[in-house]
Design a protein around this motif. Structure first.
Motif, mmCIF file in Angstrom:
data_model
loop_
_atom_site.group_PDB
_atom_site.id
_atom_site.type_symbol
_atom_site.label_atom_id
_atom_site.label_comp_id
_atom_site.label_asym_id
_atom_site.label_seq_id
_atom_site.Cartn_x
_atom_site.Cartn_y
_atom_site.Cartn_z
ATOM 1 N N GLY A 83 28.658 16.738 -41.973
ATOM 2 C CA GLY A 83 29.919 17.457 -41.860
ATOM 3 C C GLY A 83 30.042 18.590 -42.861
ATOM 4 N N ASN A 86 26.657 20.923 -41.936
ATOM 5 C CA ASN A 86 26.641 21.250 -40.506
ATOM 6 C C ASN A 86 25.378 22.020 -40.090
ATOM 7 N N PHE A 90 27.629 21.896 -35.260
ATOM 8 C CA PHE A 90 28.562 21.132 -34.437
ATOM 9 C C PHE A 90 29.877 21.889 -34.298
ATOM 10 N N LEU A 95 32.730 17.884 -35.064
ATOM 11 C CA LEU A 95 32.924 17.465 -36.451
ATOM 12 C C LEU A 95 34.034 16.425 -36.564
#
Length: 121
Positions: A83, A86, A90, A95
């Protein structure tokens, strides 16, 4: 307590594993990426994991339960890193989905850890 969280984890892992294995392209689209094969690979891994967790919901062998708890916390840490950095780009929805899944897995990990301490510790 431990059995409850292990069973819930097994059910969630099985459901997620089936979705990722059966519909990797749909999942990739949902997550905002092109490569679908990795979702199938993760799904197959989750299916294997779900069988281990289901087995341990009854057997409760301390070293295996401890390994499951550690794998859950590793999943949460890995999700956090994905996250933050990344690397696959995404989407925002991807996310949020990954983050929500990580929160659920964190709940399993904490519940299992508390149950482990109470029931096996």
């Amino acid at each position: 307590m431990l059995s409850f969280f292990l069973r819930a984890n097994a059910a969630f892992s099985m459901t997620t594993g089936l979705i990722l294995t059966i519909a990797p392209s749909m999942t990739a689209s949902w997550m905002g990426v092109q490569e679908a094969i990795w979702f199938r690979v993760v799904g197959i891994g989750l299916l294997a994991f779900s069988f281990l967790v289901a087995w341990q919901s009854n057997a409760q062998i301390p070293r295996w339960v401890s390994a499951i708890i550690q794998m859950d916390f590793a999943w949460v840490l890995g999700s956090l890193m994905l996250g933050i950095f990344n690397p696959w780009g995404f989407s925002g929805l991807g996310l949020w989905t990954m983050g929500g899944t990580a929160v659920i897995v964190l709940g399993f990990g904490i519940g299992q850890w508390l149950g482990f301490k109470r029931d096996l510790g």
